[in-house]
Design a protein around this motif. Structure first.
Motif, PDB file in Angstrom:
ATOM      1  N   MET A 140     -47.416 -11.393 -16.028  1.00  0.00           N
ATOM      2  CA  MET A 140     -46.853 -10.211 -16.652  1.00  0.00           C
ATOM      3  C   MET A 140     -45.466 -10.547 -17.169  1.00  0.00           C
ATOM      4  SD  MET A 140     -46.622  -6.465 -15.132  1.00  0.00           S
ATOM      5  CE  MET A 140     -46.147  -5.112 -16.136  1.00  0.00           C
ATOM      6  N   VAL A 141     -45.231 -10.195 -18.410  1.00  0.00           N
ATOM      7  CA  VAL A 141     -43.917 -10.375 -19.020  1.00  0.00           C
ATOM      8  C   VAL A 141     -43.425  -8.981 -19.363  1.00  0.00           C
ATOM      9  CG1 VAL A 141     -42.630 -11.463 -20.885  1.00  0.00           C
ATOM     10  CG2 VAL A 141     -44.685 -12.548 -20.020  1.00  0.00           C
ATOM     11  N   ALA A 142     -42.311  -8.577 -18.776  1.00  0.00           N
ATOM     12  CA  ALA A 142     -41.838  -7.209 -19.000  1.00  0.00           C
ATOM     13  C   ALA A 142     -40.363  -7.218 -19.317  1.00  0.00           C
ATOM     14  CB  ALA A 142     -42.100  -6.352 -17.764  1.00  0.00           C
ATOM     15  N   LEU A 143     -39.983  -6.329 -20.235  1.00  0.00           N
ATOM     16  CA  LEU A 143     -38.569  -6.140 -20.534  1.00  0.00           C
ATOM     17  C   LEU A 143     -38.135  -4.838 -19.876  1.00  0.00           C
ATOM     18  CD1 LEU A 143     -38.456  -7.184 -24.282  1.00  0.00           C
ATOM     19  CD2 LEU A 143     -37.300  -8.328 -22.398  1.00  0.00           C
ATOM     20  N   GLN A 144     -37.173  -4.944 -19.000  1.00  0.00           N
ATOM     21  CA  GLN A 144     -36.738  -3.762 -18.265  1.00  0.00           C
ATOM     22  C   GLN A 144     -35.219  -3.667 -18.277  1.00  0.00           C
ATOM     23  OE1 GLN A 144     -38.789  -4.758 -14.679  1.00  0.00           O
ATOM     24  NE2 GLN A 144     -40.601  -3.590 -15.223  1.00  0.00           N
ATOM     25  N   THR A 145     -34.734  -2.453 -18.116  1.00  0.00           N
ATOM     26  CA  THR A 145     -33.281  -2.293 -18.035  1.00  0.00           C
ATOM     27  C   THR A 145     -32.854  -2.488 -16.591  1.00  0.00           C
ATOM     28  OG1 THR A 145     -33.582   0.067 -17.775  1.00  0.00           O
ATOM     29  CG2 THR A 145     -33.036  -0.713 -19.971  1.00  0.00           C
ATOM     30  N   ALA A 146     -31.637  -2.940 -16.438  1.00  0.00           N
ATOM     31  CA  ALA A 146     -31.099  -3.122 -15.099  1.00  0.00           C
ATOM     32  C   ALA A 146     -29.599  -2.921 -15.156  1.00  0.00           C
ATOM     33  CB  ALA A 146     -31.419  -4.515 -14.576  1.00  0.00           C
ATOM     34  N   GLU A 147     -29.064  -2.497 -14.040  1.00  0.00           N
ATOM     35  CA  GLU A 147     -27.606  -2.387 -13.969  1.00  0.00           C
ATOM     36  C   GLU A 147     -27.028  -3.790 -14.016  1.00  0.00           C
ATOM     37  OE1 GLU A 147     -26.153   0.495 -14.193  1.00  0.00           O
ATOM     38  OE2 GLU A 147     -28.156   1.385 -14.241  1.00  0.00           O
ATOM     39  N   PRO A 148     -25.863  -3.945 -14.649  1.00  0.00           N
ATOM     40  CA  PRO A 148     -25.299  -5.282 -14.747  1.00  0.00           C
ATOM     41  C   PRO A 148     -24.912  -5.829 -13.377  1.00  0.00           C
ATOM     42  CG  PRO A 148     -23.725  -3.651 -15.482  1.00  0.00           C
ATOM     43  CD  PRO A 148     -24.999  -2.928 -15.266  1.00  0.00           C
ATOM     44  N   THR A 149     -25.109  -7.103 -13.205  1.00  0.00           N
ATOM     45  CA  THR A 149     -24.702  -7.715 -11.944  1.00  0.00           C
ATOM     46  C   THR A 149     -23.247  -8.139 -12.069  1.00  0.00           C
ATOM     47  OG1 THR A 149     -25.669  -9.705 -12.848  1.00  0.00           O
ATOM     48  CG2 THR A 149     -26.947  -8.539 -11.189  1.00  0.00           C
ATOM     49  N   LYS A 150     -22.531  -7.943 -11.002  1.00  0.00           N
ATOM     50  CA  LYS A 150     -21.110  -8.279 -11.036  1.00  0.00           C
ATOM     51  C   LYS A 150     -20.933  -9.796 -11.008  1.00  0.00           C
ATOM     52  CE  LYS A 150     -19.249  -4.082  -9.018  1.00  0.00           C
ATOM     53  NZ  LYS A 150     -18.804  -3.455  -7.772  1.00  0.00           N
TER      54      LYS A 150
END
Lengths: 160, 182
Positions: A140-150
């Motif tokens: 599975m290849v998925a584009l998802q949003t994520a909070e930025p990592t510090k």
């Protein structure tokens, strides 16, 4: 068609419209969010590679960091050169799959060992929420949003 | 009070009809899989086998239709060589959920065959997506649900009107519920 059939039909269309509206409002990553390429494959479980998102417009997957060291088959350098067209292979359950990255167009699977070729026919994905699934290959290849990592400099405390 | 010793007998007439319906739905399924892909999006199918399910819901008791649907899924798995593969589970979950939804919709007599077929088309797509997300351990595929809902409308209308025409023709032969439910 009875009147109740028409009401049902309208209800289905309405539900779809709500779904589209929801995606239009909440699907695009805000400026402080990142677009994450989430890859699931049997050889190495689940791995993530994050990419900065430029005002909701897909410019290219550019990896800032990868959470998985064991990305066999994908060199991080492949993903890092976001401005160039790239091909790379991952190992699926039935054999290798070829992924294609085209700047401005997105990511697609161009070759896979599976009977129905649904993953290949899906074509390019470029928006948050979109995904390519190859169930026979367990990929599975998925584009998802994520909070930025510090960054490491922002770490408040390290517990030992 | 029903006796448990009494053997539930199935009349030869009913058995033949059930077998006929299973064969018919398998044939439609095979015909559909031979068709070139008409739609740009994966997962969108005509759902021709659903026509038989709708017709059967008007003729048989729900438990008989359940047998027809289950056997069709298993037999198609044998014939296509996909038995117990991911594709088998995906189409099976779509077919079973679609049957359950349509059997429930049949309890509301205000829906015609077209409405029941629409319910079935929507439930079929949801069942397939749910199985994909279970198999992949990821819910990302539900992003495509609005698209599948939109496509369920023309597909449901097509199967619904086909089923309606078939039921009308069956009424003339007396094979439908006018002779009492089988």
């Amino acid at each position: 068609m009875s009147r109740h059939d028409w009401i049902l039909l309208a209800g289905i269309v309405f539900a779809a419209a709500i779904g589209f509206a929801f995606q239009a409002f909440f699907g695009n990553p805000s400026e402080d969010q990142m677009l994450v390429l989430h890859l699931t494959a049997p050889a190495y479980g689940s791995a993530e590679a994050s990419a900065p998102e430029d005002a909701g417009v897909f410019r290219g997957i550019k990896v800032e960091r990868t959470t998985a060291e064991a990305l066999e088959g994908i060199s991080i350098a492949d993903l890092e050169s976001g401005g160039e067209e790239r091909y790379w292979q991952i190992q699926g359950a039935n054999g290798p799959l070829t992924l294609h990255f085209a700047p401005g167009q997105g990511i697609e699977i161009i070759e896979a060992q599976c009977p129905d070729q649904i993953c290949v026919r899906t074509g390019f994905i470029r928006k948050a929420g979109q995904s390519i699934v190859c169930v026979p290959n367990e990929v599975m290849v998925a584009l998802q949003t994520a909070e930025p990592t510090k960054d490491k400099g922002d770490v408040d405390a390290i517990l030992q | 009070m029903p006796s448990f010793n009494k053997q539930t007998r199935i009349s030869p007439r009913k058995m033949v009809l059930l077998a006929l319906m299973i064969t018919l739905s398998m044939g439609l399924h095979a015909a559909e899989s031979m068709m070139p892909l008409l739609f740009p999006m994966p997962g969108i199918k005509l759902g021709l086998a659903n026509i038989v399910t709708v017709i059967c819901l008007f003729i048989f008791y729900p438990r008989d239709v359940f047998i027809i649907v289950t056997l069709r899924v298993i037999l198609v798995g044998f014939v296509a060589g996909s038995f117990l593969t991911p594709g088998f589970w995906i189409s099976g979950s779509g077919a079973i959920l679609s049957f359950l939804a349509m059997a429930a919709a049949c309890r509301f007599p205000k829906y015609s065959a077209v409405g029941i077929s629409l319910v079935g088309a929507v439930a079929h797509n949801i069942g397939q997506l749910a199985m994909v997300s279970v198999l992949m351990g990821n819910q990302a595929v539900f992003y495509y649900l609005p698209w599948l809902l939109v496509w369920a409308v023309p597909m449901g209308l097509l199967t619904g009107f086909s089923a309606k025409a078939a039921i009308k023709a069956l009424r003339k032969t007396g094979l439908d519920g006018t002779m009492g439910m089988y």
